[in-house]
Design a protein around this motif. Structure first.
Motif, short mmCIF file in Angstrom:
data_model
loop_
_atom_site.label_atom_id
_atom_site.label_comp_id
_atom_site.label_asym_id
_atom_site.label_seq_id
_atom_site.Cartn_x
_atom_site.Cartn_y
_atom_site.Cartn_z
N LYS A 1 0.79 -1.18 -0.02
CA LYS A 1 -0.14 0.16 -0.08
C LYS A 1 0.83 1.39 -0.09
N GLU B 1 -1.81 2.64 -5.83
CA GLU B 1 -3.06 2.33 -4.93
C GLU B 1 -4.08 1.83 -6.45
N GLN B 2 -3.41 2.51 -7.37
CA GLN B 2 -4.37 1.79 -8.43
C GLN B 2 -3.72 0.26 -8.76
N ARG B 3 -2.24 -0.46 -8.57
CA ARG B 3 -1.83 -1.04 -8.78
C ARG B 3 -2.27 -2.43 -7.69
N PHE B 4 -2.38 -1.53 -6.57
CA PHE B 4 -3.12 -2.87 -5.32
C PHE B 4 -4.45 -3.29 -5.89
N LYS B 5 -5.10 -2.22 -6.31
CA LYS B 5 -6.30 -2.37 -6.09
C LYS B 5 -6.49 -3.54 -7.60
N THR B 6 -5.96 -3.48 -8.77
CA THR B 6 -5.98 -4.47 -9.69
C THR B 6 -5.58 -5.36 -8.88
N SER B 7 -4.26 -5.72 -8.26
CA SER B 7 -3.99 -7.10 -7.43
C SER B 7 -5.04 -7.38 -6.96
N GLU B 8 -6.16 -7.22 -6.23
CA GLU B 8 -7.04 -7.80 -5.34
C GLU B 8 -7.65 -8.36 -6.06
N ILE B 9 -8.59 -8.12 -6.80
CA ILE B 9 -9.61 -8.03 -8.07
C ILE B 9 -8.64 -9.85 -8.62
N GLY C 1 -1.11 -12.25 -7.16
CA GLY C 1 -1.37 -10.35 -7.27
C GLY C 1 -0.28 -10.25 -8.25
#
Length: 114
Positions: A27, A68-76, A84
């Motif tokens: 994060k 942050e966008q990379r983190f959200k994409t990895s969660e999906i 991830g």
């Protein structure tokens, strides 16, 4: 035999879930600045230090949004595929920018800039 297959499937699913968690990106709030020497800022005047600090703050904001966008994409991705993306260049550059900002702040403190 059926119980063994169910147990095996459950084990594989659990292991893939934990493997995905291990490959999650960091994060942005958890990325700290890397050490940067303040020597290159020794000869800067306060006004130039302020301009540099503002420029780095804008770049930090861009990188934090990208991370942050990379983190959200990895969660999906981890939800669907079990793994991830991990940290990319954004995390490394964000650490460098935060280190540069800290070096500038130290130089501003030494020069008594306001």
């Amino acid at each position: 035999m059926k119980k063994i297959l169910i147990l095996l499937a459950l084990s594989v699913t659990t292991l893939s879930f934990f493997a995905g968690c291990m490959n999650m990106p960091t994060k942005p709030s958890q990325i700290t600045g890397s050490y940067t020497s303040g020597l290159k800022y020794e000869n800067f005047e306060c006004s130039r230090l302020s301009v540099e600090l503002d420029s780095l703050a804008r770049r930090e904001n861009q990188l934090a949004i990208a991370q942050e966008q990379r983190f959200k994409t990895s969660e999906i991705q981890a939800f669907w595929w079990g793994y991830g993306q991990g940290d990319g260049i954004e995390a490394s550059e964000l650490a460098n920018v935060r280190g540069e900002k800290e070096a500038i702040r130290r130089a501003m403190d030494v020069k008594d800039c306001k």
